[in-house]
Design a protein around this motif. Sequence first.
Motif, PDB file in Angstrom:
ATOM      1  N   ILE A  81       0.846  -1.192   0.000  1.00 33.25           N
ATOM      2  CA  ILE A  81       0.000   0.000   0.000  1.00 33.25           C
ATOM      3  C   ILE A  81       0.883   1.244   0.000  1.00 33.25           C
ATOM      4  N   GLU A  82       1.950   1.212   0.792  1.00 27.10           N
ATOM      5  CA  GLU A  82       2.843   2.367   0.903  1.00 27.10           C
ATOM      6  C   GLU A  82       3.543   2.675  -0.418  1.00 27.10           C
ATOM      7  N   SER A  83       4.047   1.626  -1.110  1.00 30.09           N
ATOM      8  CA  SER A  83       4.711   1.878  -2.397  1.00 30.09           C
ATOM      9  C   SER A  83       3.708   2.358  -3.433  1.00 30.09           C
ATOM     10  N   GLY A  84       2.470   1.875  -3.347  1.00 24.10           N
ATOM     11  CA  GLY A  84       1.421   2.365  -4.245  1.00 24.10           C
ATOM     12  C   GLY A  84       1.121   3.832  -4.020  1.00 24.10           C
ATOM     13  N   GLN A  85       1.004   4.223  -2.757  1.00 22.11           N
ATOM     14  CA  GLN A  85       0.739   5.629  -2.437  1.00 22.11           C
ATOM     15  C   GLN A  85       1.874   6.533  -2.909  1.00 22.11           C
ATOM     16  N   GLU A  86       3.111   6.105  -2.668  1.00 20.79           N
ATOM     17  CA  GLU A  86       4.274   6.913  -3.063  1.00 20.79           C
ATOM     18  C   GLU A  86       4.340   7.056  -4.584  1.00 20.79           C
ATOM     19  N   ASN A  87       4.114   5.957  -5.311  1.00 24.00           N
ATOM     20  CA  ASN A  87       4.180   6.021  -6.770  1.00 24.00           C
ATOM     21  C   ASN A  87       2.986   6.759  -7.367  1.00 24.00           C
ATOM     22  N   ALA A  88       1.834   6.724  -6.713  1.00 27.34           N
ATOM     23  CA  ALA A  88       0.688   7.525  -7.161  1.00 27.34           C
ATOM     24  C   ALA A  88       1.017   9.011  -7.014  1.00 27.34           C
ATOM     25  N   LYS A  89       1.654   9.370  -5.911  1.00 26.60           N
ATOM     26  CA  LYS A  89       2.063  10.765  -5.679  1.00 26.60           C
ATOM     27  C   LYS A  89       3.048  11.214  -6.757  1.00 26.60           C
ATOM     28  N   LEU A 128       3.421   9.958  -9.763  1.00 20.47           N
ATOM     29  CA  LEU A 128       2.743  10.029 -11.056  1.00 20.47           C
ATOM     30  C   LEU A 128       1.909  11.307 -11.151  1.00 20.47           C
ATOM     31  N   ARG A 129       1.193  11.654 -10.097  1.00 20.12           N
ATOM     32  CA  ARG A 129       0.408  12.891 -10.112  1.00 20.12           C
ATOM     33  C   ARG A 129       1.293  14.110 -10.350  1.00 20.12           C
ATOM     34  N   GLU A 130       2.447  14.139  -9.694  1.00 26.61           N
ATOM     35  CA  GLU A 130       3.375  15.260  -9.872  1.00 26.61           C
ATOM     36  C   GLU A 130       3.871  15.330 -11.312  1.00 26.61           C
ATOM     37  N   ALA A 131       4.201  14.169 -11.900  1.00 23.41           N
ATOM     38  CA  ALA A 131       4.682  14.137 -13.281  1.00 23.41           C
ATOM     39  C   ALA A 131       3.593  14.573 -14.258  1.00 23.41           C
ATOM     40  N   LEU A 132       2.355  14.152 -14.004  1.00 23.64           N
ATOM     41  CA  LEU A 132       1.244  14.530 -14.881  1.00 23.64           C
ATOM     42  C   LEU A 132       0.960  16.024 -14.805  1.00 23.64           C
ATOM     43  N   ALA A 133       1.001  16.580 -13.596  1.00 19.64           N
ATOM     44  CA  ALA A 133       0.782  18.024 -13.429  1.00 19.64           C
ATOM     45  C   ALA A 133       1.878  18.800 -14.153  1.00 19.64           C
ATOM     46  N   LYS A 134       3.118  18.346 -14.014  1.00 19.56           N
ATOM     47  CA  LYS A 134       4.253  19.012 -14.673  1.00 19.56           C
ATOM     48  C   LYS A 134       4.115  18.959 -16.195  1.00 19.56           C
ATOM     49  N   ALA A 135       3.567  17.846 -16.712  1.00 14.48           N
ATOM     50  CA  ALA A 135       3.400  17.685 -18.159  1.00 14.48           C
ATOM     51  C   ALA A 135       2.133  18.361 -18.678  1.00 14.48           C
ATOM     52  N   GLY A 136       1.331  18.946 -17.775  1.00 13.61           N
ATOM     53  CA  GLY A 136       0.115  19.642 -18.201  1.00 13.61           C
ATOM     54  C   GLY A 136      -1.035  18.717 -18.570  1.00 13.61           C
ATOM     55  N   LYS A 137      -1.031  17.475 -18.067  1.00 12.11           N
ATOM     56  CA  LYS A 137      -2.094  16.525 -18.370  1.00 12.11           C
ATOM     57  C   LYS A 137      -3.265  16.741 -17.414  1.00 12.11           C
ATOM     58  N   THR A 138      -4.475  16.461 -17.887  1.00 12.32           N
ATOM     59  CA  THR A 138      -5.640  16.528 -17.012  1.00 12.32           C
ATOM     60  C   THR A 138      -5.978  15.099 -16.581  1.00 12.32           C
TER      61      THR A 138
END
Length: 198
Positions: free
Chosen positions: A150-158, A160-170
């Motif tokens: 669960i912890e590695s999933g939460q960290e990798n979700a975080k 991924l969200r940061e990378a998507l925001a940086k790339a301008g994805k919705t």
Amino acid sequence: MEKTLLVFVALVLVSSCKGQKWTPPGFCHQKKCPEFKVVETNQDFEERLYVATEWITTKVESSKSSDLMAAFSRLKNYCQKQNEAGYEISDDVWPRLITVTEGEDSSAVSMSWFVPPGTKTPENTDESVTLQSRPEDTVYVRVFGGFPSIESGQENAKLLREALAKAGKTFDPNTYSGVGYDHYISFTHHNEIWILAV
């Protein structure tokens, strides 16, 4: 001569389009898994277009390992019961999803198994397991290794969200799926985080 060349080109085009079949990637371990097309790849994530899919899904009471094992057992028992009744729902498929929807006060967690196309499924009478249809969707994917938790999933979700925001994805900021393609006791693991595009 020109007519013969035109017929030859037409035959080549027809034969190259005919019979093209999707081949699952190696991390599916030669099992049926959802068909997708890679739309874009960059350093931090992959954008995939998944075809419409079917899943069996059950609620997970909490992120405790005992509740995760109980959900796993419910899905496995459901498959076994349906197979005894003459249906063809396999428990030997990849991937397995744990989907987390985060709310202000709490989170909802569910576990899902892929149901391959053409599977004969019953009318659902089990309240603890639902048959779920997902439409064709664009999914952002982060791949990571190591023992799934669960912890590695939460960290990798975080991440991924940061990378998507940086790339301008919705994308849906509240829901992600931890995706596994290997048995829990495997020596190596191909894990993914999926976040839907919006």
